[in-house]
Design an enzyme around this catalytic site. Structure first.
Site, short mmCIF file in Angstrom:
data_model
loop_
_atom_site.label_atom_id
_atom_site.label_comp_id
_atom_site.label_asym_id
_atom_site.label_seq_id
_atom_site.Cartn_x
_atom_site.Cartn_y
_atom_site.Cartn_z
N ASN A 1 0.83 -1.21 0.00
CA ASN A 1 0.00 0.00 0.00
C ASN A 1 0.86 1.25 0.00
O ASN A 1 0.56 2.23 -0.69
CB ASN A 1 -0.96 0.00 1.20
N ARG B 1 -0.99 -2.55 14.70
CA ARG B 1 -1.17 -2.23 16.12
C ARG B 1 -2.40 -1.37 16.30
O ARG B 1 -2.68 -0.52 15.45
CB ARG B 1 0.01 -1.39 16.64
N HIS C 1 -8.32 -1.33 5.72
CA HIS C 1 -8.63 -2.65 6.27
C HIS C 1 -9.18 -3.54 5.15
O HIS C 1 -10.02 -3.10 4.36
CB HIS C 1 -9.65 -2.50 7.40
N ASP D 1 -10.63 5.63 15.18
CA ASP D 1 -11.00 6.02 16.54
C ASP D 1 -10.45 4.95 17.48
O ASP D 1 -9.64 4.11 17.06
CB ASP D 1 -12.52 6.21 16.66
C1 GAR Z 1 -3.23 -4.97 3.77
O1 GAR Z 1 -4.05 -5.97 3.21
C2 GAR Z 1 -3.99 -4.16 4.78
O2 GAR Z 1 -5.32 -3.93 4.42
C3 GAR Z 1 -3.90 -5.06 5.99
O3 GAR Z 1 -2.58 -5.53 5.97
C4 GAR Z 1 -2.13 -5.61 4.62
C5 GAR Z 1 -0.82 -4.84 4.51
O4 GAR Z 1 -0.29 -5.02 3.23
N1 GAR Z 1 -4.19 -4.37 7.19
C6 GAR Z 1 -4.88 -4.91 8.19
O5 GAR Z 1 -5.27 -6.07 8.19
C7 GAR Z 1 -5.13 -3.99 9.37
N2 GAR Z 1 -6.10 -4.56 10.25
P1 GAR Z 1 0.89 -4.09 2.70
O6 GAR Z 1 1.95 -4.09 3.82
O7 GAR Z 1 1.38 -4.78 1.48
O8 GAR Z 1 0.33 -2.73 2.45
#
Ligand code: GAR
Length: 202
Positions: free
Chosen positions: A16, A93, A111, A143
């Site tokens: 991301n 976190r 998410h 939040d």
């Molecule tokens: C992504 O799928 C993001 O939506 C998720 O972790 C991954 C990180 O991927 N986040 C969560 O699950 C937060 N609860 P990335 O490091 O390749 O961006």
């Protein structure tokens, strides 16, 4: 007008983050990433930041006596770098009272589910196990709850009959890369108006 500055919090792979970097370079996201902070020194996201010439640093929870002290260090680094918005991009976190009060409506998270379905960890596996036919991703303001803040953007992805967690995660990730840029661009253009739980796009 100078581009608005954002800080990005990461814990892992950083795809991301990479999508944001690529979209900034392509001229479709009018912000500057002034710092990338990881709570994990081994995160590949740090290498992506450095390769793009972005200041990258590690702030590990284990070095601090408690959560508030850790969050104070995160917050100070972000302020020092002039960040106006904090984008959590795979930052694994839950942020607490100290940090959230310091950055009201200035923290976004992405998410991998259509909230309020499947909050927390392993959202893609949760969707498969539940038998959902459509899942996707959500960008929301943060939040104090777990994935409960006001929703900014959602994008859908189908859950296929024989999906594995990896296959569904990859399909959702494509949508994440579009959604995060869209949400941050709306913020940068001052087009987000928040009233209670509702985020209006002007
Ligand atoms: C992504 O799928 C993001 O939506 C998720 O972790 C991954 C990180 O991927 N986040 C969560 O699950 C937060 N609860 P990335 O490091 O390749 O961006």
């Amino acid at each position: 007008m100078a581009d608005r500055k954002i800080g990005v919090l990461v814990s892992g792979r950083g795809s991301n983050l990479q999508a944001l970097i690529d979209n900034i370079r392509a001229g479709v996201l009018p912000v500057k990433i002034s710092v990338v902070i990881s709570d994990n020194g081994a995160a590949y996201a740090l290498a992506r930041a450095r390769a793009a010439g972005i200041a990258a640093c590690v702030i590990e929870r284990g070095r601090f006596a408690d959560k508030a002290a850790f969050e104070k260090a995160l917050s100070e680094k972000l302020e020092e770098c002039g960040a106006e918005l904090v984008a959590m991009a795979g930052f694994m976190r839950l942020l607490g009272t100290y940090f959230i009060n310091r950055w009201p409506l200035r923290i976004m998270n992405i998410h991998p589910s259509l909230l309020p379905s499947f909050p927390g960890l392993n959202a893609q596996a949760q969707a498969i196990e539940y038998g959902a036919k459509i899942s996707g991703c959500t960008v929301h303001f943060v939040d104090e709850g777990m994935d409960t803040g006001p929703i900014i953007i959602q994008k859908a992805a189908p859950v296929l009959g024989n999906d594995t967690e990896d296959a569904l995660s990859a399909r959702i990730l494509e949508q994440e890369h579009l959604a995060y840029t869209e949400a941050i661009r709306l913020w940068a253009e001052n087009r987000l108006e928040v009233s209670g739980r509702l985020v209006k796009i002007k």
